[in-house]
Design an enzyme around this catalytic site. Structure first.
Site, mmCIF file in Angstrom:
data_model
loop_
_atom_site.group_PDB
_atom_site.id
_atom_site.type_symbol
_atom_site.label_atom_id
_atom_site.label_comp_id
_atom_site.label_asym_id
_atom_site.label_seq_id
_atom_site.Cartn_x
_atom_site.Cartn_y
_atom_site.Cartn_z
ATOM 1 C CG HIS A 24 6.559 -0.519 -4.091
ATOM 2 N ND1 HIS A 24 7.162 -1.078 -5.208
ATOM 3 C CD2 HIS A 24 5.812 0.511 -4.549
ATOM 4 C CE1 HIS A 24 6.771 -0.410 -6.283
ATOM 5 N NE2 HIS A 24 5.963 0.555 -5.911
ATOM 6 C CB THR A 76 3.009 6.558 0.647
ATOM 7 O OG1 THR A 76 3.462 5.650 -0.366
ATOM 8 C CG2 THR A 76 3.621 6.179 1.983
ATOM 9 C CB SER A 78 6.747 4.700 -10.918
ATOM 10 O OG SER A 78 5.389 4.415 -11.222
ATOM 11 C CD GLU A 103 3.076 2.401 0.623
ATOM 12 O OE1 GLU A 103 2.633 3.078 1.562
ATOM 13 O OE2 GLU A 103 3.165 2.835 -0.553
ATOM 14 C CB CYS A 156 10.023 5.402 -0.763
ATOM 15 S SG CYS A 156 9.509 7.119 -0.521
#
Length: 315
Positions: free
Chosen positions: A74, A164, A266, A126, A96
Site C-alpha cells: 500500500h 487505486t 488480495s 494507501e 505496488c
C-alpha cells in the site's frame, strides 16, 4: 446449484509482487522479518506469513534497530522511510507500482504549486502514504458532500488524484462533482484506479445480473473487496464478503440456484477453491468459469531481491 466463477478474480500483479517479496525476504534473511502494516489486506495471507516468522507492525518504533523491514503493497510516506533510516533498518520496498505512480503525481503537482484533491477513504494505508508526500498541499474527499464543503485558495491551480482501489462508479460521481465545482481542475493523463480493481468490478457488474447470490472472497479491511460486495448489493443481490467458507451458512443460499463467486485483489485462490468445495459438498454445485478480461500484467521484484530470486528459481 450452479456456480459462476468470475475471471479475472483474486491476486493482482501488485499483490503477487508483494507476497513474493515477503516470501523471498524470509528465505534470504530468515525470521523475523518486520512488515510495516499488513503486507496486503487479507487475513489468510497475513496469518500464513505470521506463522512463517513475519512480524506486522504499525509503527517503526516497534522494529528493533538494524532489523529487516518490508514496506507493504500500500506504500508509505516519506516520514516513515526517514524513520526507518534513522533506526538503521534494512528496508525493502514492496509498494505496488500503481500506488507509487500516485505518489509521484502528488509530488509533481505539489512542486508546481497545486492544491491536490485526493479521492479516497480516510485512514486507509494507501491514503495515509499518499498524503504524506505533500501534506500541506493535499485535501481528502470521500464523497460528493465533501466536495461541496471544499475551500481552496486558487481554483486555477487545482488537480485531483484517486486511491487505486476505489469503486469506479463512486470515484466517477465524485469526479463529476469536482468538475462541476471546478471546471478547470486537472488530472493525470492516465486513470489512477488500478486495472485489476476495474476488471474485477466490471466482471461483477456484468455477471451479477444472472445470479441469485454473490460471494466475494476477501477480508473486511480490503477496500477493493468491499467495493465488489457493494456493487453486487447495489444490483439488488444478496452479497457476502467472506474470508473463507467458515463464514458461510446454509441459510445464505436458501432458494439460490445460481451463485457468483469472485475474489478481491488480495484474496488467494486457495480460499476461492475451499469455498467452491463447500458449495459442492452442501449443494452438489457445478462450476462454470466466465472470463470477462484477460490479464497478463507483471511487476518486477524490489531490486535487492532480484538476484536472490533468480538463484531460488535456478535450484
Amino acid at each position: 446449484m450452479k456456480i459462476i466463477l468470475a475471471a479475472p478474480r483474486g491476486f493482482c500483479a501488485g499483490v503477487n509482487m508483494a507476497i513474493d517479496s515477503l516470501d523471498l525476504t524470509l528465505q534470504k534473511f530468515g525470521p523475523p522479518v518486520y512488515v510495516y502494516h499488513e503486507i496486503v489486506h487479507n487475513q489468510y495471507v497475513v496469518n500464513t506469513f505470521r506463522d512463517k516468522g513475519a512480524v506486522f507492525v504499525n509503527t517503526i518504533d516497534e522494529v528493533p534497530e538494524g532489523s529487516v523491514l518490508l514496506f507493504s503493497a500500500h506504500g508509505v510516506s516519506p516520514q516513515v522511510r526517514e524513520a526507518a533510516r534513522a533506526r538503521n533498518l534494512n528496508a525493502l520496498d514492496a509498494t505496488c507500482p500503481l500506488v507509487t505512480k500516485v505518489h509521484l503525481e502528488a509530488i509533481k503537482y505539489a512542486k508546481a504549486g497545486y492544491t491536490i484533491i485526493l479521492i479516497g477513504h480516510d485512514g486507509h494505508d494507501e491514503v495515509i502514504g499518499t498524503m504524506g508526500e505533500a501534506p500541506e498541499a493535499i485535501l481528502l474527499v470521500e464523497d460528493e458532500e465533501d466536495v461541496d464543503k471544499l475551500e481552496v485558495k486558487d481554483e486555477s491551480k487545482l488537480a485531483y488524484l484517486t486511491q487505486t482501489t476505489l469503486s469506479v462508479d463512486d470515484a466517477n460521481r465524485v469526479i463529476r462533482r469536482l468538475r462541476e465545482r471546478f471546471p478547470h481542475i486537472e488530472s493525470p493523463p492516465k486513470d489512477d484506479i488500478c486495472y485489476a480493481t476495474q476488471n474485477r468490478q466490471e466482471a461483477v457488474r456484468i455477471l451479477s445480473d444472472d445470479v441469485d447470490v454473490v460471494v466475494v472472497l476477501g477480508s473486511q479491511n480490503s477496500s477493493n473487496s468491499q467495493r465488489l460486495r457493494e456493487l453486487a448489493a447495489d444490483d439488488g443481490k444478496p452479497a457476502y464478503l467472506i474470508d473463507g467458507p467458515a463464514d458461510l451458512s446454509i441459510e445464505n443460499f436458501s432458494n439460490a440456484s445460481t451463485v457468483l463467486i469472485t475474489a478481491g485483489a488480495s484474496a488467494p485462490e486457495s480460499v476461492v477453491q475451499a469455498t467452491i468445495d463447500w458449495l459442492v459438498e452442501h449443494f452438489d454445485a457445478t462450476v462454470e468459469v466466465k472470463q470477462i478480461r484477460e490479464e497478463s500484467v507483471q511487476f518486477p521484484l524490489p531490486k535487492p531481491l532480484r538476484a536472490f530470486a533468480a538463484e531460488v528459481r535456478a535450484k
